[in-house]
Design a protein around this motif. Structure first.
Motif, mmCIF file in Angstrom:
data_model
loop_
_atom_site.group_PDB
_atom_site.id
_atom_site.type_symbol
_atom_site.label_atom_id
_atom_site.label_comp_id
_atom_site.label_asym_id
_atom_site.label_seq_id
_atom_site.Cartn_x
_atom_site.Cartn_y
_atom_site.Cartn_z
ATOM 1 N N GLN A 156 31.126 32.797 54.783
ATOM 2 C CA GLN A 156 31.665 33.152 53.484
ATOM 3 C C GLN A 156 33.145 33.481 53.638
ATOM 4 O O GLN A 156 33.526 34.255 54.510
ATOM 5 C CB GLN A 156 30.898 34.352 52.950
ATOM 6 C CG GLN A 156 31.049 34.550 51.488
ATOM 7 C CD GLN A 156 30.068 35.584 50.990
ATOM 8 O OE1 GLN A 156 29.964 36.652 51.553
ATOM 9 N NE2 GLN A 156 29.368 35.260 49.929
ATOM 10 N N THR A 157 33.960 32.882 52.793
ATOM 11 C CA THR A 157 35.390 33.132 52.831
ATOM 12 C C THR A 157 35.796 33.882 51.577
ATOM 13 O O THR A 157 35.369 33.542 50.472
ATOM 14 C CB THR A 157 36.182 31.806 52.916
ATOM 15 O OG1 THR A 157 35.738 31.086 54.064
ATOM 16 C CG2 THR A 157 37.663 32.057 53.032
ATOM 17 N N SER A 158 36.618 34.893 51.748
ATOM 18 C CA SER A 158 37.147 35.646 50.619
ATOM 19 C C SER A 158 38.585 35.238 50.380
ATOM 20 O O SER A 158 39.343 35.025 51.334
ATOM 21 C CB SER A 158 37.078 37.149 50.897
ATOM 22 O OG SER A 158 35.736 37.561 50.982
ATOM 23 N N TRP A 159 38.948 35.139 49.125
ATOM 24 C CA TRP A 159 40.288 34.750 48.698
ATOM 25 C C TRP A 159 40.799 35.796 47.723
ATOM 26 O O TRP A 159 40.059 36.273 46.882
ATOM 27 C CB TRP A 159 40.249 33.391 48.017
ATOM 28 C CG TRP A 159 39.698 32.288 48.867
ATOM 29 C CD1 TRP A 159 38.388 32.077 49.208
ATOM 30 C CD2 TRP A 159 40.440 31.253 49.480
ATOM 31 N NE1 TRP A 159 38.278 30.969 49.999
ATOM 32 C CE2 TRP A 159 39.520 30.429 50.177
ATOM 33 C CE3 TRP A 159 41.796 30.910 49.520
ATOM 34 C CZ2 TRP A 159 39.912 29.313 50.897
ATOM 35 C CZ3 TRP A 159 42.177 29.797 50.226
ATOM 36 C CH2 TRP A 159 41.255 29.000 50.910
ATOM 37 N N LYS A 160 42.071 36.161 47.849
ATOM 38 C CA LYS A 160 42.668 37.171 46.969
ATOM 39 C C LYS A 160 43.881 36.580 46.263
ATOM 40 O O LYS A 160 44.656 35.838 46.860
ATOM 41 C CB LYS A 160 43.080 38.398 47.787
ATOM 42 C CG LYS A 160 43.613 39.533 46.934
ATOM 43 C CD LYS A 160 43.582 40.841 47.680
ATOM 44 C CE LYS A 160 44.184 41.980 46.904
ATOM 45 N NZ LYS A 160 43.635 42.225 45.611
ATOM 46 N N SER A 161 44.026 36.912 44.982
ATOM 47 C CA SER A 161 45.147 36.372 44.211
ATOM 48 C C SER A 161 46.479 36.881 44.752
ATOM 49 O O SER A 161 46.613 38.032 45.158
ATOM 50 C CB SER A 161 45.009 36.730 42.728
ATOM 51 O OG SER A 161 44.990 38.125 42.544
ATOM 52 N N ASP A 162 47.441 35.979 44.762
ATOM 53 C CA ASP A 162 48.815 36.282 45.155
ATOM 54 C C ASP A 162 49.544 36.704 43.883
ATOM 55 O O ASP A 162 49.794 35.881 42.995
ATOM 56 C CB ASP A 162 49.443 35.038 45.783
ATOM 57 C CG ASP A 162 50.909 35.192 46.100
ATOM 58 O OD1 ASP A 162 51.530 36.214 45.721
ATOM 59 O OD2 ASP A 162 51.468 34.268 46.716
ATOM 60 N N ASP A 172 46.649 31.282 35.573
ATOM 61 C CA ASP A 172 47.053 30.444 36.700
ATOM 62 C C ASP A 172 47.063 31.310 37.933
ATOM 63 O O ASP A 172 47.587 32.425 37.901
ATOM 64 C CB ASP A 172 48.443 29.859 36.466
ATOM 65 C CG ASP A 172 48.448 28.819 35.370
ATOM 66 O OD1 ASP A 172 47.916 27.725 35.605
ATOM 67 O OD2 ASP A 172 48.955 29.108 34.264
ATOM 68 N N GLY A 173 46.478 30.809 39.010
ATOM 69 C CA GLY A 173 46.410 31.648 40.197
ATOM 70 C C GLY A 173 46.525 30.896 41.507
ATOM 71 O O GLY A 173 46.018 29.790 41.645
ATOM 72 N N GLU A 174 47.231 31.524 42.426
ATOM 73 C CA GLU A 174 47.231 31.110 43.822
ATOM 74 C C GLU A 174 46.440 32.175 44.567
ATOM 75 O O GLU A 174 46.644 33.371 44.373
ATOM 76 C CB GLU A 174 48.652 31.055 44.399
ATOM 77 C CG GLU A 174 49.406 29.831 44.000
ATOM 78 C CD GLU A 174 50.757 29.723 44.716
ATOM 79 O OE1 GLU A 174 50.953 30.372 45.783
ATOM 80 O OE2 GLU A 174 51.618 28.994 44.201
ATOM 81 N N PHE A 175 45.521 31.717 45.410
ATOM 82 C CA PHE A 175 44.651 32.614 46.157
ATOM 83 C C PHE A 175 44.817 32.350 47.643
ATOM 84 O O PHE A 175 44.772 31.207 48.078
ATOM 85 C CB PHE A 175 43.191 32.394 45.762
ATOM 86 C CG PHE A 175 42.874 32.838 44.365
ATOM 87 C CD1 PHE A 175 42.251 34.059 44.151
ATOM 88 C CD2 PHE A 175 43.213 32.061 43.278
ATOM 89 C CE1 PHE A 175 41.949 34.482 42.866
ATOM 90 C CE2 PHE A 175 42.924 32.467 41.983
ATOM 91 C CZ PHE A 175 42.289 33.681 41.773
ATOM 92 N N ALA A 176 45.003 33.423 48.408
ATOM 93 C CA ALA A 176 45.153 33.301 49.865
ATOM 94 C C ALA A 176 43.853 33.700 50.549
ATOM 95 O O ALA A 176 43.221 34.691 50.163
ATOM 96 C CB ALA A 176 46.287 34.194 50.353
ATOM 97 N N ALA A 177 43.456 32.911 51.541
ATOM 98 C CA ALA A 177 42.242 33.218 52.300
ATOM 99 C C ALA A 177 42.442 34.483 53.105
ATOM 100 O O ALA A 177 43.504 34.710 53.688
ATOM 101 C CB ALA A 177 41.889 32.058 53.228
ATOM 102 N N LYS A 178 41.416 35.311 53.155
ATOM 103 C CA LYS A 178 41.468 36.576 53.915
ATOM 104 C C LYS A 178 40.649 36.454 55.168
ATOM 105 O O LYS A 178 39.658 35.800 55.245
ATOM 106 C CB LYS A 178 40.953 37.731 53.058
ATOM 107 C CG LYS A 178 41.804 37.983 51.847
ATOM 108 C CD LYS A 178 43.148 38.429 52.267
ATOM 109 C CE LYS A 178 44.122 38.513 51.096
ATOM 110 N NZ LYS A 178 45.466 38.618 51.488
#
Length: 191
Positions: free
Chosen positions: A21-27, A185-191
């Motif tokens: 499972q990968t978590s992504w957080k909005s930039d 609109d969102g950019e999400f970075a993998a954590k």
């Protein structure tokens, strides 16, 4: 026998990696949550929430099993007119002192074309929770050229009825449209 155990172990580790499972957080610098209503039936009034957090949890590279969550600070509403913003924060509309957060958590994601999905979930505003569905466009995933992290891009669009959440009940259409256009609109970075 050792070879068979080794192959089984490698297979198990490979499957665990694929299903990880990968978590992504909005930039925050590259994400925006906006809305638009029609005023007096003749002009669009736009606004945004300056403070919000969004996350995605997924095991698939195309996010087809993603769980999307959002929390927005109602007090951060901004329509570029301070008097209007203060009115929107008041009990006439959002009642930000009593209901300071807007939350969303997805319950399903269904394919709707190439890189397009219908995202459904529970939206809570003004103390009322309703099931909603929105259009989700997956814009792809790249490796950020500067910090070398994986970054994914999405655009969410749809319509809500403010009356479903008892927001501004004394301000009927056409003074302020009941339908509210949402765009995120969102950019999400993998954590």
């Amino acid at each position: 026998m050792k070879k068979t155990i080794f192959i089984a172990l490698v297979t198990l580790i490979s499957q665990a990696t694929v299903l990880a499972q990968t978590s992504w957080k909005s930039d925050k610098a590259h994400s925006k949550l906006t809305f638009s209503v029609v005023h007096l039936g003749i002009s669009d009034i736009e606004g945004l929430f300056r403070n919000f957090d969004a996350t995605i949890t997924s095991t698939k590279a195309d996010f087809s099993d993603g769980v999307f969550e959002l929390t927005a600070d109602v007090k951060s509403i901004d329509t570029e007119v301070e008097m209007r913003d203060n009115h929107l924060r008041s009990p006439d509309f959002f009642d930000a002192e009593k209901f300071d957060k807007i939350t969303f958590k997805s319950t399903s994601i269904k394919p709707a074309g190439k890189n397009k999905y219908t995202l459904s979930g529970n939206l809570t505003m003004h103390g009322i929770t309703k099931a909603v569905s929105m259009n989700l466009l997956y814009r792809g995933t790249i490796v950020h050229p500067m910090n070398k992290t994986n970054v994914a891009g999405f655009q969410l669009t749809g319509l809500l009825k403010r009356s479903d959440f008892n927001i501004g009940p004394n301000f009927k259409a056409p003074m302020i449209s009941d339908e509210v256009e949402i765009k995120a609109d969102g950019e999400f970075a993998a954590k």
